[in-house]
Design an enzyme around this catalytic site. Structure first.
Site, PDB file in Angstrom:
ATOM      1  N   ASP A  93      -2.788   0.400   1.139  1.00  0.00           N
ATOM      2  CA  ASP A  93      -1.746   0.917   2.040  1.00  0.00           C
ATOM      3  C   ASP A  93      -0.818   1.870   1.281  1.00  0.00           C
ATOM      4  O   ASP A  93      -0.021   2.574   1.878  1.00  0.00           O
ATOM      5  CB  ASP A  93      -0.940  -0.271   2.591  1.00  0.00           C
ATOM      6  CG  ASP A  93       0.060   0.146   3.669  1.00  0.00           C
ATOM      7  OD1 ASP A  93      -0.337   0.911   4.571  1.00  0.00           O
ATOM      8  OD2 ASP A  93       1.232  -0.299   3.608  1.00  0.00           O
TER       9      ASP A  93
ATOM     10  N   GLU B 185       1.796  10.011  -2.451  1.00  0.00           N
ATOM     11  CA  GLU B 185       1.735   9.910  -0.995  1.00  0.00           C
ATOM     12  C   GLU B 185       2.385  11.134  -0.372  1.00  0.00           C
ATOM     13  O   GLU B 185       3.393  11.631  -0.887  1.00  0.00           O
ATOM     14  CB  GLU B 185       2.482   8.651  -0.529  1.00  0.00           C
ATOM     15  CG  GLU B 185       1.807   7.370  -1.000  1.00  0.00           C
ATOM     16  CD  GLU B 185       2.542   6.100  -0.566  1.00  0.00           C
ATOM     17  OE1 GLU B 185       3.500   6.189   0.228  1.00  0.00           O
ATOM     18  OE2 GLU B 185       2.142   5.018  -1.034  1.00  0.00           O
TER      19      GLU B 185
ATOM     20  N   ASP C  90       2.459 -15.308 -11.096  1.00  0.00           N
ATOM     21  CA  ASP C  90       3.763 -14.625 -11.096  1.00  0.00           C
ATOM     22  C   ASP C  90       4.331 -14.753 -12.500  1.00  0.00           C
ATOM     23  O   ASP C  90       4.105 -15.750 -13.180  1.00  0.00           O
ATOM     24  CB  ASP C  90       4.695 -15.296 -10.070  1.00  0.00           C
ATOM     25  CG  ASP C  90       5.834 -14.367  -9.646  1.00  0.00           C
ATOM     26  OD1 ASP C  90       5.891 -13.990  -8.468  1.00  0.00           O
ATOM     27  OD2 ASP C  90       6.688 -14.029 -10.513  1.00  0.00           O
TER      28      ASP C  90
ATOM     29  N   HIS D 224       8.630 -12.712  -1.830  1.00  0.00           N
ATOM     30  CA  HIS D 224       8.794 -12.804  -0.381  1.00  0.00           C
ATOM     31  C   HIS D 224       7.462 -12.648   0.350  1.00  0.00           C
ATOM     32  O   HIS D 224       7.123 -13.439   1.214  1.00  0.00           O
ATOM     33  CB  HIS D 224       9.781 -11.730   0.103  1.00  0.00           C
ATOM     34  CG  HIS D 224      11.202 -12.044  -0.257  1.00  0.00           C
ATOM     35  ND1 HIS D 224      11.716 -11.780  -1.503  1.00  0.00           N
ATOM     36  CD2 HIS D 224      12.194 -12.605   0.461  1.00  0.00           C
ATOM     37  CE1 HIS D 224      12.979 -12.171  -1.527  1.00  0.00           C
ATOM     38  NE2 HIS D 224      13.296 -12.671  -0.355  1.00  0.00           N
ATOM     39  N   ILE D 225       6.716 -11.590  -0.005  1.00  0.00           N
ATOM     40  CA  ILE D 225       5.478 -11.317   0.728  1.00  0.00           C
ATOM     41  C   ILE D 225       4.347 -12.226   0.240  1.00  0.00           C
ATOM     42  O   ILE D 225       3.664 -12.864   1.049  1.00  0.00           O
ATOM     43  CB  ILE D 225       5.085  -9.828   0.590  1.00  0.00           C
ATOM     44  CG1 ILE D 225       6.179  -8.948   1.223  1.00  0.00           C
ATOM     45  CG2 ILE D 225       3.739  -9.559   1.250  1.00  0.00           C
ATOM     46  CD1 ILE D 225       6.036  -7.457   0.973  1.00  0.00           C
TER      47      ILE D 225
ATOM     48  N   HIS E 273       0.712   3.711   4.335  1.00  0.00           N
ATOM     49  CA  HIS E 273       1.955   3.015   3.964  1.00  0.00           C
ATOM     50  C   HIS E 273       2.673   2.457   5.211  1.00  0.00           C
ATOM     51  O   HIS E 273       3.852   2.734   5.434  1.00  0.00           O
ATOM     52  CB  HIS E 273       2.894   3.947   3.178  1.00  0.00           C
ATOM     53  CG  HIS E 273       3.840   3.178   2.284  1.00  0.00           C
ATOM     54  ND1 HIS E 273       4.270   3.637   1.076  1.00  0.00           N
ATOM     55  CD2 HIS E 273       4.443   1.970   2.446  1.00  0.00           C
ATOM     56  CE1 HIS E 273       5.083   2.764   0.517  1.00  0.00           C
ATOM     57  NE2 HIS E 273       5.209   1.734   1.340  1.00  0.00           N
ATOM     58  N   ILE E 274       1.910   1.698   5.994  1.00  0.00           N
ATOM     59  CA  ILE E 274       2.478   1.148   7.237  1.00  0.00           C
ATOM     60  C   ILE E 274       2.589  -0.382   7.171  1.00  0.00           C
ATOM     61  O   ILE E 274       2.757  -1.044   8.189  1.00  0.00           O
ATOM     62  CB  ILE E 274       1.673   1.566   8.487  1.00  0.00           C
ATOM     63  CG1 ILE E 274       0.167   1.491   8.256  1.00  0.00           C
ATOM     64  CG2 ILE E 274       2.030   2.976   8.938  1.00  0.00           C
ATOM     65  CD1 ILE E 274      -0.453   0.200   8.587  1.00  0.00           C
ATOM     66  N   GLY E 275       2.494  -0.926   5.955  1.00  0.00           N
ATOM     67  CA  GLY E 275       2.513  -2.391   5.810  1.00  0.00           C
ATOM     68  C   GLY E 275       3.691  -3.029   6.514  1.00  0.00           C
ATOM     69  O   GLY E 275       3.571  -4.062   7.173  1.00  0.00           O
ATOM     70  N   GLY E 276       4.853  -2.406   6.373  1.00  0.00           N
ATOM     71  CA  GLY E 276       6.058  -3.006   6.957  1.00  0.00           C
ATOM     72  C   GLY E 276       6.480  -2.340   8.253  1.00  0.00           C
ATOM     73  O   GLY E 276       7.553  -2.629   8.775  1.00  0.00           O
TER      74      GLY E 276
HETATM   75  N1  LIG Z   1       3.288  -1.602   2.133  1.00  0.00           N
HETATM   76  C1  LIG Z   1       4.522  -1.643   2.569  1.00  0.00           C
HETATM   77  O1  LIG Z   1       4.880  -1.012   3.559  1.00  0.00           O
HETATM   78  C2  LIG Z   1       5.509  -2.515   1.861  1.00  0.00           C
HETATM   79  C3  LIG Z   1       6.568  -3.080   2.569  1.00  0.00           C
HETATM   80  C4  LIG Z   1       7.449  -3.943   1.910  1.00  0.00           C
HETATM   81  C5  LIG Z   1       7.277  -4.188   0.544  1.00  0.00           C
HETATM   82  N2  LIG Z   1       6.269  -3.584  -0.128  1.00  0.00           N
HETATM   83  C6  LIG Z   1       6.067  -3.833  -1.565  1.00  0.00           C
HETATM   84  O2  LIG Z   1       5.536  -5.124  -1.746  1.00  0.00           O
HETATM   85  C7  LIG Z   1       5.850  -5.599  -3.065  1.00  0.00           C
HETATM   86  C8  LIG Z   1       6.343  -7.039  -2.992  1.00  0.00           C
HETATM   87  O3  LIG Z   1       7.489  -7.137  -2.184  1.00  0.00           O
HETATM   88  P1  LIG Z   1       8.324  -8.508  -2.067  1.00  0.00           P
HETATM   89  O4  LIG Z   1       9.337  -8.285  -1.012  1.00  0.00           O
HETATM   90  O5  LIG Z   1       7.398  -9.660  -1.968  1.00  0.00           O
HETATM   91  O6  LIG Z   1       9.015  -8.506  -3.503  1.00  0.00           O
HETATM   92  P2  LIG Z   1       9.653  -9.756  -4.252  1.00  0.00           P
HETATM   93  O7  LIG Z   1      10.589  -9.187  -5.242  1.00  0.00           O
HETATM   94  O8  LIG Z   1      10.131 -10.770  -3.300  1.00  0.00           O
HETATM   95  O9  LIG Z   1       8.378 -10.386  -5.034  1.00  0.00           O
HETATM   96  C9  LIG Z   1       7.741  -9.758  -6.107  1.00  0.00           C
HETATM   97  C10 LIG Z   1       7.219 -10.833  -7.036  1.00  0.00           C
HETATM   98  O10 LIG Z   1       6.431 -10.228  -8.052  1.00  0.00           O
HETATM   99  C11 LIG Z   1       6.693 -10.911  -9.265  1.00  0.00           C
HETATM  100  N3  LIG Z   1       6.317 -10.061 -10.381  1.00  0.00           N
HETATM  101  C12 LIG Z   1       7.011  -9.044 -10.957  1.00  0.00           C
HETATM  102  N4  LIG Z   1       6.310  -8.503 -11.959  1.00  0.00           N
HETATM  103  C13 LIG Z   1       5.143  -9.187 -12.031  1.00  0.00           C
HETATM  104  C14 LIG Z   1       3.998  -9.102 -12.865  1.00  0.00           C
HETATM  105  N5  LIG Z   1       3.915  -8.184 -13.847  1.00  0.00           N
HETATM  106  N6  LIG Z   1       2.996  -9.981 -12.670  1.00  0.00           N
HETATM  107  C15 LIG Z   1       3.090 -10.923 -11.680  1.00  0.00           C
HETATM  108  N7  LIG Z   1       4.140 -11.056 -10.858  1.00  0.00           N
HETATM  109  C16 LIG Z   1       5.150 -10.194 -11.040  1.00  0.00           C
HETATM  110  C17 LIG Z   1       8.165 -11.220  -9.196  1.00  0.00           C
HETATM  111  O11 LIG Z   1       8.536 -12.245 -10.097  1.00  0.00           O
HETATM  112  C18 LIG Z   1       8.321 -11.622  -7.726  1.00  0.00           C
HETATM  113  O12 LIG Z   1       8.118 -13.006  -7.537  1.00  0.00           O
HETATM  114  C19 LIG Z   1       6.876  -4.606  -3.598  1.00  0.00           C
HETATM  115  O13 LIG Z   1       6.221  -3.679  -4.426  1.00  0.00           O
HETATM  116  C20 LIG Z   1       7.343  -3.870  -2.376  1.00  0.00           C
HETATM  117  O14 LIG Z   1       7.789  -2.584  -2.705  1.00  0.00           O
HETATM  118  C21 LIG Z   1       5.382  -2.768   0.493  1.00  0.00           C
END
Ligand SMILES: NC(=O)c1ccc[n+]([C@@H]2O[C@H](COP(=O)([O-])OP(=O)(O)OC[C@H]3O[C@@H](n4cnc5c(N)ncnc54)[C@H](O)[C@@H]3O)[C@@H](O)[C@H]2O)c1
Length: 418
Positions: free
Chosen positions: A262, A267, A179, A159-160, A290-293
């Site tokens: 972040d 933490e 990925d 997603h991100i 940890h304010i990314g989202g």
């Molecule tokens: N900083 C923040 O405030 C904040 C906010 C939201 C999400 N996040 C974190 O961001 C990260 C990504 O979130 P998302 O919503 O995009 O998740 P997502 O599940 O949509 O995407 C994660 C991707 O990583 C891939 N992946 C898994 N293991 C892997 C590896 N070993 N090597 C390469 N790719 C791999 C998956 O196949 C998937 O496509 C998560 O860790 C989530 O917890 C952080």
């Protein structure tokens, strides 16, 4: 929508200052909503939960086994946040209570933070700004670069990661991603064949993977050594993905020219607590708590998303997006055809959570067959120990049907919409 009993009898208790949009949506749906600003605990929480049909919380309120068991009317829990660790999910499942959250509504916020950091690191913005705050006019172009034409390496194209891809490309960057699952490239992005290929070709590497066994410590000394000299590393994913000591060593000896973090292996749990890390005080390192989202837009989107999931479950029984019970996406309840073509009333819908053991469906069918109930549609999904079956039946005597189904020994909870 007409429901089996007046909607204003459905009591929704929202804690921890759930965004006003969520409160309004649930009120607008006709439910009786009580919204408070605080997280509750102990006797106060049990008192609030006692007659709630829906509980809405954020990350602080702990819905333990004791709290869930003290809420006999509870139909669903909404976590107006990303995580669900604060709820005893297994016990909620055992009680036939779906738990909903909103895992992806802050995607854009994280992607925007990441892109802003790509530019800020490339221009050494924080360093220059910190110097000037300290009264030092350090005007120089040394080490400041445009991002146009540079390569961003995105690890995790979910997603991100995929949104970062679109935004970075619009800045004129070349996008490489890696990925473990094959992903379609967006725009002109290109999939790297391996993590090593990505590390060796990227001017900035940004991590967007979940915390799993395969990602824990995935950026250690040997991976950082494979990065281009002077490259930058961004981690807005999970703190354990980067080995901090290895990152600090690379920043200190100049192999990496900057980093943005972040998230951290450890933490603080609350706002205002102190934070210590080896990365503190290093030049061209952006640290955020940890304010990314954490944006107003994400809070509003989370509230909208969770409120919609709760309403849908209460009104039509769909459990799509629930993290702890079988997911069933249901159509609207149909109408019974009648001989005179005027319609014979809405089908009644039976929502039945049960222990997932052989023979439950036949027991349910037998229980209601005796009442002459005609089943027009049936949906079933199981997850571990629990099954969720939804029967759409021709209009019938709801109370008797419920009584019979409650008599099936494997029944956890049964509800009917008519
Ligand atoms: N900083 C923040 O405030 C904040 C906010 C939201 C999400 N996040 C974190 O961001 C990260 C990504 O979130 P998302 O919503 O995009 O998740 P997502 O599940 O949509 O995407 C994660 C991707 O990583 C891939 N992946 C898994 N293991 C892997 C590896 N070993 N090597 C390469 N790719 C791999 C998956 O196949 C998937 O496509 C998560 O860790 C989530 O917890 C952080």
């Amino acid at each position: 929508m007409k429901t089996s009993y007046p909607k204003d009898k459905i009591k929704v208790v929202l804690l921890e200052g759930v965004h006003a949009t969520g409160v309004q949506l649930l009120k607008g749906d006709g439910f009786t909503v009580k919204a408070g600003a605080k997280a509750l605990e102990g006797a106060e929480l049990i008192a609030a939960a006692k007659d709630a049909h829906v509980l809405g919380i954020r990350s602080k309120t702990q819905l333990t086994k004791e709290v869930l068991e003290a809420a006999p009317q509870l139909l669903a829990v909404g976590c107006f946040c990303i995580g669900t660790n604060q709820v005893d999910l297994a016990r909620a499942c055992g009680l036939g209570v779906p738990v909903f959250n909103s895992p992806f509504t802050n995607t854009r916020s994280v992607a925007e933070l990441t892109v802003s950091e790509v530019i800020a690191l490339s221009r050494r913005l924080f360093e220059k700004s910190t110097q000037l705050h300290a009264g030092n006019w350090d005007k120089s172009a040394a080490g400041a670069r445009e991002v146009r034409g540079k390569t961003i390496g995105i690890v995790g194209y979910g997603h991100i990661g995929s949104q970062v891809s679109v935004l970075a490309e619009s800045l004129g960057m070349r996008v490489l991603y890696y990925d473990i699952v094959p992903k379609q490239p967006l725009g002109n992005a290109r999939a790297a064949r391996s993590l090593d290929e990505l590390l060796g070709a990227s001017d900035v590497v940004t991590l967007h993977v979940p915390e799993t066994a395969s990602t824990k410590g995935m950026m250690g000394a040997s991976q950082i050594r494979k990065m281009k000299a002077g490259a930058m590393l961004i981690n807005n994913a999970r703190g354990t993905v980067v080995q901090i000591a290895a990152l600090v060593a690379a920043l200190k000896d100049g192999r990496l020219s900057g980093a943005a973090l972040d998230v951290f292996p450890e933490e603080p749990t609350g706002r205002g607590e102190s934070f210590k890390s080896e990365v503190c005080g290093l030049a061209n390192v952006i640290l955020t708590p940890h304010i990314g989202g954490s944006t107003e837009e994400a809070q509003e989107a989370i509230a909208e998303d969770v409120a919609a999931k709760l309403s849908k479950f209460i009104n039509n029984g769909s459990t799509t997006g629930a993290v702890n019970v079988p997911e069933v996406e249901l159509p609207e309840q149909g109408e019974r055809a009648s001989a005179d073509g005027k319609g014979g009333g809405r089908h009644h819908r039976i929502l039945h959570f049960h222990r997932n053991v052989p023979g439950v469906l036949s027991k349910m069918h037998a229980a209601i067959a005796g009442l002459g109930v005609n089943i027009v549609a049936e949906h079933l999904q199981t997850r571990g120990d629990v099954g969720y079956v939804v029967l759409d039946v021709e209009p019938t005597e709801g109370k008797k049907v419920l009584e019979r189904l409650r008599g099936v020994p494997e029944t956890i909870r049964v509800r009917m919409l008519w």
